[in-house]
Design a protein around this motif. Sequence first.
Motif, short mmCIF file in Angstrom:
data_model
loop_
_atom_site.label_atom_id
_atom_site.label_comp_id
_atom_site.label_asym_id
_atom_site.label_seq_id
_atom_site.Cartn_x
_atom_site.Cartn_y
_atom_site.Cartn_z
N SER A 124 -15.55 55.76 -28.33
CA SER A 124 -16.53 54.79 -28.88
C SER A 124 -17.11 54.43 -27.66
CB SER A 124 -15.97 53.77 -29.71
OG SER A 124 -17.13 53.00 -30.15
N ARG A 162 -19.98 58.32 -30.67
CA ARG A 162 -18.68 58.46 -31.00
C ARG A 162 -18.43 59.97 -30.46
NH1 ARG A 162 -16.39 54.91 -34.50
NH2 ARG A 162 -17.48 52.89 -33.93
N THR A 167 -13.02 54.47 -35.05
CA THR A 167 -11.76 54.20 -34.06
C THR A 167 -10.91 53.32 -34.61
OG1 THR A 167 -12.99 52.27 -32.97
CG2 THR A 167 -13.35 54.54 -32.23
N ARG A 170 -5.85 53.95 -30.55
CA ARG A 170 -6.63 54.30 -29.34
C ARG A 170 -5.98 53.40 -28.08
NH1 ARG A 170 -10.14 50.53 -31.63
NH2 ARG A 170 -11.31 48.93 -30.40
N ARG A 172 -8.69 60.42 -32.80
CA ARG A 172 -9.74 59.71 -33.10
C ARG A 172 -10.76 60.08 -32.02
NH1 ARG A 172 -11.19 57.57 -38.27
NH2 ARG A 172 -9.27 56.40 -38.76
#
Length: 263
Positions: free
Chosen positions: A69, A146, A213, A217, A66
């Motif tokens: 952010s 992002r 996201t 993460r 991912r």
Amino acid sequence: ERFVVEHPEHKGSIAFLLTSDEEGPAVDGTVKVVKYLQDKGISIDWCLVGEPSSTARLCDVIKNGRRGSLNGLLTVHGSQGHVAYPEFANNPIHHFAPVLKALCEIEWDQGNAFFPPTSFQITNINAGTGADNVIPGHLEILFNFRYSTQVTHSQLQEQVAALLDKQGLKYTLTWRHSGSPFLTSPCKLITATQQAIFEVCGYEAKLSTGGGTSDGRFIAPTGAEVVEIGPNNSTIHKVNECVSVNELDELSLVYQELMNNLL
């Protein structure tokens, strides 16, 4: 439950984690669980996130990473006044307009073989008293990056601040970094996931790092292999967001087959 019944002596341990703050600040939930596990010396080998990742059909996409952010709250300060006497006011909307254009036109990076280019999006703009004859005294802007692994969140912060300073704006800017990018390279978990999808669905899934996201993460930095497969995301964050019950049933078979492959 089906897997454990069929394989009561399986060679692993299985945990199920459901959190309620993944779409918010995400300071509790998975963050606290990861810290607890680390304090106890417990490591995660494989993590499957049930994030809605499918596009055209169930499990056609496996998220193996991912983007990061980064959220910003910008307040541009001006001076309130009557629209008939603009010389005695200072309109923050007018001053921000060229900055908005510049922010939307910047190419932050070109991405790489694993990640699409960094994207910038304004999510909210608010100013004014509600009256049509009052110049507002301040303007609030919410925005989000992002970002790929080609740039860091610190570099993005510096670039935005430099642009605002160049335009001579009087402003206040606060940041909230909600996650760094992560990538799961080809590994046992990805192979087992691809095999499970092919066994249940009859087609091959492609790898992707696009989209939003997830709680992955927080787990990936511990060294765990992380993938995401879930239902169709065509209504994600829209009015009447929904998933297919039939997809959930079939998805459970994919998850079960994945555990068969791993354990």
